[in-house]
Enzyme design. Structure first.
Site, mmCIF file in Angstrom:
data_model
loop_
_atom_site.group_PDB
_atom_site.id
_atom_site.type_symbol
_atom_site.label_atom_id
_atom_site.label_comp_id
_atom_site.label_asym_id
_atom_site.label_seq_id
_atom_site.Cartn_x
_atom_site.Cartn_y
_atom_site.Cartn_z
ATOM 1 N N GLY A 16 3.415 -1.365 4.273
ATOM 2 C CA GLY A 16 2.372 -2.206 4.856
ATOM 3 C C GLY A 16 2.514 -3.682 4.578
ATOM 4 O O GLY A 16 1.522 -4.418 4.643
ATOM 5 N N GLY A 17 3.718 -4.150 4.280
ATOM 6 C CA GLY A 17 3.906 -5.555 3.932
ATOM 7 C C GLY A 17 3.479 -6.512 5.025
ATOM 8 O O GLY A 17 2.739 -7.467 4.771
ATOM 9 N N LYS A 32 0.843 -1.197 0.000
ATOM 10 C CA LYS A 32 0.000 0.000 0.000
ATOM 11 C C LYS A 32 0.881 1.250 0.000
ATOM 12 O O LYS A 32 2.042 1.231 0.406
ATOM 13 C CB LYS A 32 -0.940 0.024 1.206
ATOM 14 C CG LYS A 32 -0.247 0.067 2.585
ATOM 15 C CD LYS A 32 0.179 1.454 3.040
ATOM 16 C CE LYS A 32 0.854 1.445 4.400
ATOM 17 N NZ LYS A 32 1.478 2.760 4.738
ATOM 18 N N ASP A 47 -2.841 -1.137 10.681
ATOM 19 C CA ASP A 47 -2.995 -1.132 9.223
ATOM 20 C C ASP A 47 -3.693 -2.384 8.700
ATOM 21 O O ASP A 47 -4.072 -2.438 7.524
ATOM 22 C CB ASP A 47 -1.630 -1.011 8.532
ATOM 23 C CG ASP A 47 -1.114 0.424 8.504
ATOM 24 O OD1 ASP A 47 -1.897 1.345 8.799
ATOM 25 O OD2 ASP A 47 0.073 0.617 8.191
ATOM 26 N N CYS A 92 10.036 -3.145 6.744
ATOM 27 C CA CYS A 92 10.314 -1.884 7.457
ATOM 28 C C CYS A 92 10.412 -0.720 6.477
ATOM 29 O O CYS A 92 11.342 0.086 6.531
ATOM 30 C CB CYS A 92 11.605 -1.998 8.267
ATOM 31 S SG CYS A 92 11.569 -3.262 9.527
ATOM 32 N N GLY A 150 7.347 1.121 5.211
ATOM 33 C CA GLY A 150 6.181 1.995 5.118
ATOM 34 C C GLY A 150 5.196 1.564 4.051
ATOM 35 O O GLY A 150 4.277 2.306 3.709
#
Length: 282
Positions: free
Chosen positions: A100-101, A10, A136, A96, A98
């Protein structure tokens, strides 16, 4: 039985910190969009009553600290499932970053197990479970383009047909989300007009949407990692319509209306950072 589930990355088209709750959590107002950079999960039932997680990424914890493990363990315990699982996680989304993995992987696990175990949980029920794992995860249950508010648990899908080329650039360092959020000062933080961005997206006005995109956390992260600003500047110089940090960083995304322009940005950034991806906004 085996199930394969896709977990898309995302980006934050808009991220605003609207306030702070008494419990210390921040009030979020965000618009997220999925892009076609995906992790893949292969989930297989096993006879032994345990959860086994394996991955192609050696930097990932494969125990209870892993969001995939957390999601599987939570559903297994709550619905009294006695069979075990082997979960193979093929990582393509940088960690790490940002993007959203981890949250998307957890959401994919919930979707897959809902099907595998025939739990018949509604999207709302999955969102409630997902929120127990991370802020998230609720968005990632259905993904797409959506407005997220509250602490992350309120998800409103946005019916926009806007789609564009996206160039993702991940520098060779990570950022601790907790560290960035600890630095937030509500008196000085930059604000993003999320309602105006939502209106532009719903009207499918690309140029208007660009004007209202922003990330309240950018200044905080860039103060710690100035290299992020260099990435943004280089992307704009190469013709990107906009360049923004996603989440708490450090990944920067550029939006480009044409593939030719996206290719120009990619070619420029490849000599600047190792991890560069050209994708589409879904």
């Amino acid at each position: 039985m085996e199930i394969i589930e896709k977990a898309p990355a995302k980006i934050n088209l808009g991220l605003d910190i609207a306030g702070k709750y008494q419990d210390g959590f921040h009030e979020l107002s965000m618009i997220m969009a999925s892009v076609d950079l995906n992790d893949y999960l292969t989930i297989t039932e096993i006879a032994e009553d345990k959860i086994v997680v394996e991955s192609n990424n050696c930097k990932l914890p494969l125990n209870r600290k892993n969001d995939v493990y957390k999601a599987a363990h939570l559903l297994k315990r709550r619905y009294h499932i006695s069979t075990g699982l082997k979960i193979s996680l093929q990582k393509k989304i940088p960690i790490c970053a940002g993007l959203g993995g981890g949250s998307s992987d957890a959401a994919a696990t919930l979707r897959a197990l809902n099907c595998l175990w025939k739990l018949n949980l509604s999207p709302k029920e999955l969102i409630d479970v997902g929120f127990e794992i991370g802020s998230d995860v609720p968005y990632c249950i259905e993904a797409g383009c959506a407005l997220i508010s509250g602490k992350g648990e309120i998800v409103e899908p946005l019916a926009t047909t806007l789609s564009t080329w996206v160039v993702l650039v991940k520098p060779d360092f990570g950022i601790s989300t907790k560290t960035i959020f600890k630095e937030i000062d509500m008196a000085t933080i930059s604000r993003v007009d999320i309602p105006a961005l939502k209106e532009a997206l719903l009207a499918n006005y690309y140029e208007d949407a660009l004007q209202f995109m922003g990330n309240s956390l950018e200044d905080i992260t860039i103060a710690k990692k100035p290299f992020i600003q260099k990435i943004k500047g280089r992307m704009i110089k190469c013709g990107a319509d906009i360049a923004l940090m996603t989440g708490s960083g450090p990944t920067v995304f550029a939006l480009c209306r044409t593939e030719k322009r996206a290719d120009r940005v990619v070619n420029s950034m490849k000599g600047f950072c190792k991890e560069v991806y050209k994708v589409r906004m879904l």
